[in-house]
Design a protein around this motif. Structure first.
Motif, PDB file in Angstrom:
ATOM      1  N   SER A 182      -6.918  12.204  -2.347  1.00  0.00           N
ATOM      2  CA  SER A 182      -7.076  11.759  -0.964  1.00  0.00           C
ATOM      3  C   SER A 182      -7.667  10.353  -1.001  1.00  0.00           C
ATOM      4  CB  SER A 182      -7.957  12.718  -0.162  1.00  0.00           C
ATOM      5  OG  SER A 182      -9.213  12.849  -0.756  1.00  0.00           O
ATOM      6  N   ILE A 183      -7.298   9.567   0.005  1.00  0.00           N
ATOM      7  CA  ILE A 183      -7.713   8.161   0.041  1.00  0.00           C
ATOM      8  C   ILE A 183      -7.995   7.765   1.490  1.00  0.00           C
ATOM      9  CG2 ILE A 183      -5.292   7.364   0.144  1.00  0.00           C
ATOM     10  CD1 ILE A 183      -8.062   5.509  -1.751  1.00  0.00           C
ATOM     11  N   ARG A 184      -9.074   7.037   1.703  1.00  0.00           N
ATOM     12  CA  ARG A 184      -9.404   6.541   3.043  1.00  0.00           C
ATOM     13  C   ARG A 184      -8.699   5.204   3.256  1.00  0.00           C
ATOM     14  NH1 ARG A 184     -11.742   8.067   7.116  1.00  0.00           N
ATOM     15  NH2 ARG A 184     -12.725   9.821   6.085  1.00  0.00           N
ATOM     16  N   SER A 185      -8.086   5.090   4.421  1.00  0.00           N
ATOM     17  CA  SER A 185      -7.413   3.853   4.803  1.00  0.00           C
ATOM     18  C   SER A 185      -8.060   3.305   6.064  1.00  0.00           C
ATOM     19  CB  SER A 185      -5.933   4.116   5.076  1.00  0.00           C
ATOM     20  OG  SER A 185      -5.314   2.962   5.627  1.00  0.00           O
ATOM     21  N   GLU A 186      -8.161   2.008   6.141  1.00  0.00           N
ATOM     22  CA  GLU A 186      -8.613   1.384   7.379  1.00  0.00           C
ATOM     23  C   GLU A 186      -7.445   1.379   8.371  1.00  0.00           C
ATOM     24  OE1 GLU A 186     -11.752   0.742   8.021  1.00  0.00           O
ATOM     25  OE2 GLU A 186     -12.145   1.501   6.018  1.00  0.00           O
ATOM     26  N   LYS A 187      -7.726   1.076   9.641  1.00  0.00           N
ATOM     27  CA  LYS A 187      -6.688   1.097  10.677  1.00  0.00           C
ATOM     28  C   LYS A 187      -5.783  -0.131  10.623  1.00  0.00           C
ATOM     29  CE  LYS A 187      -9.558  -1.085  14.182  1.00  0.00           C
ATOM     30  NZ  LYS A 187     -10.082  -1.020  15.543  1.00  0.00           N
ATOM     31  N   ALA A 188      -6.193  -1.137   9.851  1.00  0.00           N
ATOM     32  CA  ALA A 188      -5.437  -2.385   9.724  1.00  0.00           C
ATOM     33  C   ALA A 188      -5.639  -2.908   8.303  1.00  0.00           C
ATOM     34  CB  ALA A 188      -5.936  -3.401  10.751  1.00  0.00           C
ATOM     35  N   PRO A 189      -4.834  -3.886   7.884  1.00  0.00           N
ATOM     36  CA  PRO A 189      -5.029  -4.430   6.535  1.00  0.00           C
ATOM     37  C   PRO A 189      -6.461  -4.914   6.319  1.00  0.00           C
ATOM     38  CG  PRO A 189      -2.937  -5.166   7.402  1.00  0.00           C
ATOM     39  CD  PRO A 189      -3.648  -4.460   8.536  1.00  0.00           C
ATOM     40  N   LEU A 190      -6.934  -4.763   5.089  1.00  0.00           N
ATOM     41  CA  LEU A 190      -8.277  -5.191   4.714  1.00  0.00           C
ATOM     42  C   LEU A 190      -8.394  -6.707   4.837  1.00  0.00           C
ATOM     43  CD1 LEU A 190      -8.652  -2.981   1.519  1.00  0.00           C
ATOM     44  CD2 LEU A 190      -9.705  -2.569   3.747  1.00  0.00           C
ATOM     45  N   SER A 191      -9.604  -7.191   4.991  1.00  0.00           N
ATOM     46  CA  SER A 191      -9.855  -8.625   5.111  1.00  0.00           C
ATOM     47  C   SER A 191      -9.239  -9.374   3.931  1.00  0.00           C
ATOM     48  CB  SER A 191     -11.363  -8.861   5.162  1.00  0.00           C
ATOM     49  OG  SER A 191     -11.633 -10.234   5.220  1.00  0.00           O
ATOM     50  N   GLY A 192      -8.467 -10.389   4.217  1.00  0.00           N
ATOM     51  CA  GLY A 192      -7.846 -11.196   3.171  1.00  0.00           C
ATOM     52  C   GLY A 192      -6.552 -10.612   2.624  1.00  0.00           C
ATOM     53  N   GLN A 193      -6.122  -9.465   3.157  1.00  0.00           N
ATOM     54  CA  GLN A 193      -4.896  -8.811   2.682  1.00  0.00           C
ATOM     55  C   GLN A 193      -3.829  -8.854   3.771  1.00  0.00           C
ATOM     56  OE1 GLN A 193      -4.389  -7.262  -0.392  1.00  0.00           O
ATOM     57  NE2 GLN A 193      -6.402  -7.973  -1.046  1.00  0.00           N
ATOM     58  N   LYS A 194      -2.574  -8.991   3.354  1.00  0.00           N
ATOM     59  CA  LYS A 194      -1.482  -8.981   4.329  1.00  0.00           C
ATOM     60  C   LYS A 194      -1.051  -7.562   4.678  1.00  0.00           C
ATOM     61  CE  LYS A 194       0.591 -13.429   3.295  1.00  0.00           C
ATOM     62  NZ  LYS A 194       1.572 -14.133   2.511  1.00  0.00           N
ATOM     63  N   HIS A 195      -1.086  -6.652   3.705  1.00  0.00           N
ATOM     64  CA  HIS A 195      -0.548  -5.306   3.897  1.00  0.00           C
ATOM     65  C   HIS A 195      -1.548  -4.198   3.569  1.00  0.00           C
ATOM     66  CE1 HIS A 195       3.366  -7.229   4.267  1.00  0.00           C
ATOM     67  NE2 HIS A 195       3.103  -7.878   3.156  1.00  0.00           N
ATOM     68  N   ARG A 196      -2.328  -4.376   2.512  1.00  0.00           N
ATOM     69  CA  ARG A 196      -3.182  -3.323   1.956  1.00  0.00           C
ATOM     70  C   ARG A 196      -4.275  -2.895   2.932  1.00  0.00           C
ATOM     71  NH1 ARG A 196      -5.375  -1.674  -3.099  1.00  0.00           N
ATOM     72  NH2 ARG A 196      -4.034  -3.060  -4.282  1.00  0.00           N
ATOM     73  N   SER A 197      -4.389  -1.574   3.145  1.00  0.00           N
ATOM     74  CA  SER A 197      -5.450  -1.043   4.011  1.00  0.00           C
ATOM     75  C   SER A 197      -6.311   0.000   3.315  1.00  0.00           C
ATOM     76  CB  SER A 197      -4.829  -0.443   5.288  1.00  0.00           C
ATOM     77  OG  SER A 197      -3.962   0.629   4.947  1.00  0.00           O
ATOM     78  N   SER A 198      -6.089   0.212   2.003  1.00  0.00           N
ATOM     79  CA  SER A 198      -6.891   1.180   1.247  1.00  0.00           C
ATOM     80  C   SER A 198      -7.096   0.669  -0.172  1.00  0.00           C
ATOM     81  CB  SER A 198      -6.187   2.545   1.181  1.00  0.00           C
ATOM     82  OG  SER A 198      -5.135   2.522   0.222  1.00  0.00           O
ATOM     83  N   GLY A 199      -7.981   1.338  -0.878  1.00  0.00           N
ATOM     84  CA  GLY A 199      -8.091   1.104  -2.313  1.00  0.00           C
ATOM     85  C   GLY A 199      -6.913   1.762  -3.015  1.00  0.00           C
TER      86      GLY A 199
END
Length: 107
Positions: free
Chosen positions: A8-25
């Motif tokens: 299981s992985i936690r995702s943010e609701k939008a891309p992480l700061s400085g990222q175009k697409h990535r919202s999780s580790g």
């Protein structure tokens, strides 16, 4: 059909700061139960109905372009088996808060 939680992985609701697409580790589906036929994706949280959230799954490639493994995943979707060490949630849509993605092996 039997199933087993793989990760299981936690995702943010939008891309992480400085990222175009990535919202999780990163997370791994490299070790799956023998005989795994499909993966099932379940969403928890997000501040909305779980079926209102969609996301992509990308493979993390160092010093390269990250390929998209799955597009527009919705909670309850099943997919082909992806066995990879470094995957991440990308391009989330519909969530109001962070959410949890659980990946199950179906065998």
């Amino acid at each position: 059909m039997p199933q087993e939680l793989v990760t299981s992985i936690r995702s943010e609701k939008a891309p992480l700061s400085g990222q175009k697409h990535r919202s999780s580790g990163n997370f791994s589906t490299e070790v799956l139960p023998p005989g795994t036929k499909r993966l099932r994706w379940e969403v928890e949280g997000g501040g909305v109905d779980q079926y209102d959230i969609t996301f992509d799954v990308k493979r993390d490639v160092s010093a390269g372009t990250d390929p998209t493994e799955l597009d527009d995943v919705i909670s309850g979707n099943t997919s082909k088996v992806i066995s990879a060490r470094s995957l991440y949630i990308a391009n989330p849509s519909g969530a109001q808060t962070s959410f949890l993605v659980k990946v199950y092996a179906i065998y």
